[in-house]
Design a protein around this motif. Structure first.
Motif, mmCIF file in Angstrom:
data_model
loop_
_atom_site.group_PDB
_atom_site.id
_atom_site.type_symbol
_atom_site.label_atom_id
_atom_site.label_comp_id
_atom_site.label_asym_id
_atom_site.label_seq_id
_atom_site.Cartn_x
_atom_site.Cartn_y
_atom_site.Cartn_z
ATOM 1 N N GLU A 1 -0.624 5.702 -5.565
ATOM 2 C CA GLU A 1 -1.644 5.297 -4.593
ATOM 3 C C GLU A 1 -1.679 3.783 -4.485
ATOM 4 O O GLU A 1 -1.751 3.082 -5.499
ATOM 5 N N ASP A 2 -1.573 3.273 -3.274
ATOM 6 C CA ASP A 2 -1.903 1.883 -2.986
ATOM 7 C C ASP A 2 -1.167 0.895 -3.893
ATOM 8 O O ASP A 2 -1.789 0.062 -4.540
ATOM 9 N N GLY B 1 1.984 4.746 -1.027
ATOM 10 C CA GLY B 1 1.413 5.943 -1.660
ATOM 11 C C GLY B 1 2.412 7.088 -1.547
ATOM 12 O O GLY B 1 3.305 7.068 -0.701
ATOM 13 N N LYS C 1 -1.723 3.883 -9.973
ATOM 14 C CA LYS C 1 -2.217 2.722 -9.226
ATOM 15 C C LYS C 1 -1.901 1.478 -10.048
ATOM 16 O O LYS C 1 -1.684 1.577 -11.255
ATOM 17 N N GLN D 1 0.806 -1.233 0.000
ATOM 18 C CA GLN D 1 0.000 0.000 0.000
ATOM 19 C C GLN D 1 0.838 1.281 0.000
ATOM 20 O O GLN D 1 0.601 2.206 0.761
#
Lengths: 261, 347, 263
Positions: A19-20, A9, A209, A7
């Motif tokens: 992100e993530d 970020g 992502k 995760q």
């Protein structure tokens, strides 16, 4: 050594860039990271390499570094980052000098990696005397001289012309033939990714992502064989389809930013 | 811009006014424009007085006084025809320039005269306490002067000759300016210096040094002169004669006002001094008080007569020091025909 | 009808600076010959400018007097000590400002405020602080050299490519190693270029420094000649100063050739 991202970020000021991101890289595995411009590929690499402070999530290595490892997380840079005032051997030596190595041991390592990268005859040459391809070979020699646990390659071939790129890919494969290092390989070149990586992680446009991760089920060293050409081309087309829209939108966003910036 | 326009309108008004009141004869005879380069010192006072009291106008000369801030530049200005006349002190540089034939010395300015304090020998406190009380003892001392070849340097040379010490044994420290000389003495950098009266008295009053003697008590000499270009002497002789006449009137007024002595030989500054004072206030920089004028009003021959032999001596001394070219001959740059009765002519 | 046939004309000439070793000598000879001719013909009066042969005579007198060595020795000492002092302090300050943001934030406005002050204006203060002996002369030169060195060092350090520093960090080099092995050699071209400026400034300030309290030194010689209106000696002194400047420039070129072979 394994690499575990959980995760992750990141943002610059108010601008989220990653992100993530979660990813496990196995020992000896090469994961290519592709994505449209500005999706945070290089940011991710710098986070893993400790050149940027981690803001969210966790990044860990698992396992012991290989014997003789001096610098577990080691970069190869797009612009080579060679010291112009040091010759080829000196540039490799820079990575070793501050470690507790005897002179003999250090020289042996330098000779070894120069030979491996086809640079033995250029040990005394200055960077300005070398072609782009030779310079990046120095960058690669410097990186493997420290026996890294994880190689972080940031578009290593992007500054080179197409023919040199082909030559260097072959060299990389030859080096990996001897010893496979866990590798994160950032590129925007799909052919490179399909040729060199075990898996390809596709990032979406900013904030980046994980869009998809595609495995390439053909052993790396066999991909040059003609019978795999069709399969690899199909994989490359798949990757292109998954990234095309993202790239188009990202391209327009860049324009918008330029106008407002 | 505004001030220039104002100036123009004022001068236009003045011209109009002049046209109304001045007799036609003077108007018809246009005045000859001449200029003089001068320092804004009391030693140029006769020129200022003659200008303000209209002595130059009476000779048909419209004098423009150009104020310079270095003696050197004055000689250069006259040699380069930027000014018609110059009035300042003799220096090695002056003699070198005059020796090239461009200048003629025509009348006297300041000189050292008994009873008139002008330039003082000042000892630093430490040297004074160590027994340095007389200008006879300059040997082995370090002395701040403006420059090599300056009048201060020559003062020491005369002392050395008179009292038989070697000039080489005096450590000359050229520091370029009088404020620097004062600072060097006050700061204990040198044992002594040589200063004009007002500076010397100020230093003594501040407790930074002690006056151990005045130059006129030991050596008398011609400090400065009025000079013009050789070209004017050759081509405009009548103009130079008129100029010298006006200058002599200024000198006479100056002598009456500032050089007067009472019966017992003390200097007195009476009504004439007070009358002339505003002229000095106008021209001298920095603007002096009456007290400063009393201290710094130095002796000048009331008729502008030079101590001629001394000028030959000065040139010879400078040549002996290697400061003035051997080819320079005092005779060639002196023109003694404009002032009658020059003093101490060499045989 | 035949197609028109046109030979291609070369149009890429000029704008390439070739090597003309003899050109400066010719220029010198022409200037001096023209000067001598103007002096001899009376076009250039001796009062305003001495003729070259008079300058040469003045130089010969200086050599014969045996004082030439004293003048050059005293001036070289002041220039070298002053320059070395100003340069070493300037290098430290410039490096600090190039590397540490605190030093930069504090130093930049100070340098901007003090750099343009004509050092000659501070001479009276320097005399009060250091006296009229050698220290005030050395200090004048050191102060004049310090600020340009700070500025050139600071910009040179600033211009070291960041990617090289990141590379060094990625290989685990510590701060001292990075400064020594990456920043210093990377900044060296800019620093040496700065030396050219600062050495010229040192020579310019030599004349100011030797205004006070000395009769020995090229600057003092020039000033003395100026005060005495000995224009031939004045120009001779200026020629000496030029030769000194050329010698220093030659040494710096040599240093650049050896230290910056990699460029």
């Amino acid at each position: 050594m394994r690499l575990l991202l959980r995760q992750v970020g990141h943002h610059y000021a108010d601008l989220p860039v990653l992100e993530d991101i979660s990813l496990d890289v196995a020992q000896g595995e090469t994961v290519a990271i592709i994505g449209p411009s500005g999706c945070g590929k290089s940011t991710l690499l710098n986070l893993v390499g400790g050149l940027l402070p981690l803001q969210q999530g966790s990044i860990e290595t698992l396992g012991a570094p290989p014997p003789g490892c001096l610098n577990p997380l080691t970069f190869v840079f797009q612009d080579f980052a060679l010291l112009p005032w040091r010759d080829v051997a000196g540039n490799v030596a820079l990575a070793l000098e501050h470690h507790d190595l005897s002179r003999v041991e250090r020289d042996a390592r330098i000779q070894d990696v120069l030979a491996l990268c086809g640079l033995s005859d250029f040990a005394k040459a200055l960077p300005k005397q070398l072609s782009g391809g030779m310079r990046q070979r120095v960058g690669i020699a410097r990186a493997i001289a420290v026996r890294p646990a994880v190689l972080l390659m940031d578009e290593p071939l992007s500054a080179l012309d197409a023919q040199t790129r082909e030559l260097l890919m072959e060299d990389l494969l030859a080096i990996w033939g001897r010893e496979r290092t866990t590798t994160l390989y950032v590129t925007h070149n799909l052919a490179e990714a399909v040729r060199l990586a075990d898996r390809v992680m596709v990032l979406s446009r900013r904030p980046g992502k994980v869009k998809t991760i595609i495995g390439i089920p053909i052993p790396v060293l066999e991909r040059g064989k003609p019978q795999h050409a069709a399969a690899l081309a199909a994989l490359q087309e798949d990757l292109w389809q998954s990234i095309k829209i993202e790239a188009q939108v990202a391209d327009r966003e860049m324009l918008g930013e330029a106008q407002h910036g | 811009m505004v001030s220039r326009r104002l100036l123009l309108s004022v001068s236009a008004a003045a011209a109009l006014f002049a046209g109304l009141v001045l007799p036609a004869s003077v108007q018809a005879q246009a005045k000859q424009k001449v200029s003089i380069a001068s320092l804004a010192f009391v030693s140029s006072a006769p020129v200022f007085i003659a200008k303000e009291r209209g002595y130059f106008d009476a000779e048909g000369l419209d004098l423009d006084i150009k104020i310079f801030n270095a003696a050197q530049a004055i000689a250069v200005a006259v040699a380069g025809n930027d000014a018609d006349f110059g009035i300042t002190a003799f220096t090695g540089g002056f003699f070198n320039l005059a020796g090239k034939g461009a200048l003629k010395v025509i009348a006297a300015q300041s000189r050292e005269e008994p009873g008139y304090n002008f330039v003082a020998y000042v000892a630093g406190n430490k040297a004074y306490d160590a027994g340095f009380r007389s200008p006879k003892d300059f040997a082995g001392k370090s002395v701040a002067i403006t420059t090599i070849g300056s009048s201060f340097h020559y003062n020491l040379g005369m002392l050395a000759d008179k009292y038989g010490f070697k000039l080489d044994s005096v450590q000359m420290k050229p520091v370029q300016s009088i404020p620097n000389m004062m600072a060097a003495l006050a700061g204990g950098q040198v044992d002594a210096t040589i200063l004009p009266a007002n500076n010397a008295l100020k230093l003594q009053a501040d407790g930074s040094g002690k006056i151990i003697g005045w130059v006129h008590e030991h050596t008398l000499w011609q400090l400065g002169a009025l000079f013009t270009s050789s070209k004017h002497v050759q081509q405009n002789r009548p103009m130079v004669e008129r100029f010298v006449r006006a200058y002599q009137k200024g000198l006479a007024d100056y002598a009456e006002a500032f050089l007067a002595k009472d019966a017992s030989g003390n200097r007195v500054f009476g009504a004439k001094a007070e009358a002339a004072f505003p002229i000095l206030e106008k021209w001298v920089e920095p603007k002096p008080s009456f007290e400063v004028v009393k201290v710094s009003a130095n002796y000048m021959d009331p008729q502008g007569r030079l101590l001629v032999k001394n000028i030959y001596d000065q040139v010879a001394w400078n040549q002996a020091q290697g400061l003035v070219d051997k080819s320079v001959d005092a005779k060639s740059f002196l023109d003694l025909s404009f002032v009658k009765g020059h003093l101490d002519l060499p045989k | 009808m035949a197609e028109p046939r046109t030979r291609i004309a070369f149009r890429g000439g000029g704008f390439v600076l070739g090597n003309r070793r003899w050109a400066p000598w010719i220029a010198f000879v022409i200037i001096i010959a023209g000067w001598e001719a103007a002096s001899l013909s009376g076009l250039l009066p001796a009062l305003f400018m001495p003729a070259p042969h008079e300058v040469i005579a003045a130089l010969r007198d200086l050599v014969n007097s045996g004082k030439l060595g004293n003048h050059i020795g005293a001036s070289l000492y002041r220039v070298l000590v002053g320059w070395a002092l100003g340069t070493s302090c300037g290098l430290v300050a410039g490096f600090a400002m190039g590397v540490f943001s605190m030093a930069r934030a504090a130093g930049l406005p100070v340098v901007a405020a003090l750099f343009p002050i004509p050092k000659i204006a501070l001479l009276p203060l320097l005399i009060l602080w250091f006296g009229i002996g050698e220290p005030s002369k050395v200090a004048t030169i050191a102060l004049g050299v310090f600020f340009p060195t700070v500025v050139s060092t600071f910009s040179a350090v600033d211009a070291v490519p960041r990617n090289l520093i990141r590379m060094a960090q990625s290989f685990g080099l510590g701060m001292p190693d990075i400064l020594r092995k990456v920043v210093w050699p990377g900044a060296l071209p800019g620093i040496l270029a700065g030396f050219r400026i600062s050495s010229s400034i040192a020579l310019i300030l030599l004349v100011s420094a030797e205004m006070i309290g000395t009769q020995v030194g090229i600057g003092a010689f020039i000033l003395g000649a100026g005060n005495l209106m000995q224009t031939d000696q004045l120009v001779a002194g200026v020629v000496l100063l030029s030769i000194l400047g050329l010698a220093i420039s030659f040494l710096l070129s040599l240093a650049e050739k050896t230290l910056l072979r990699w460029r």
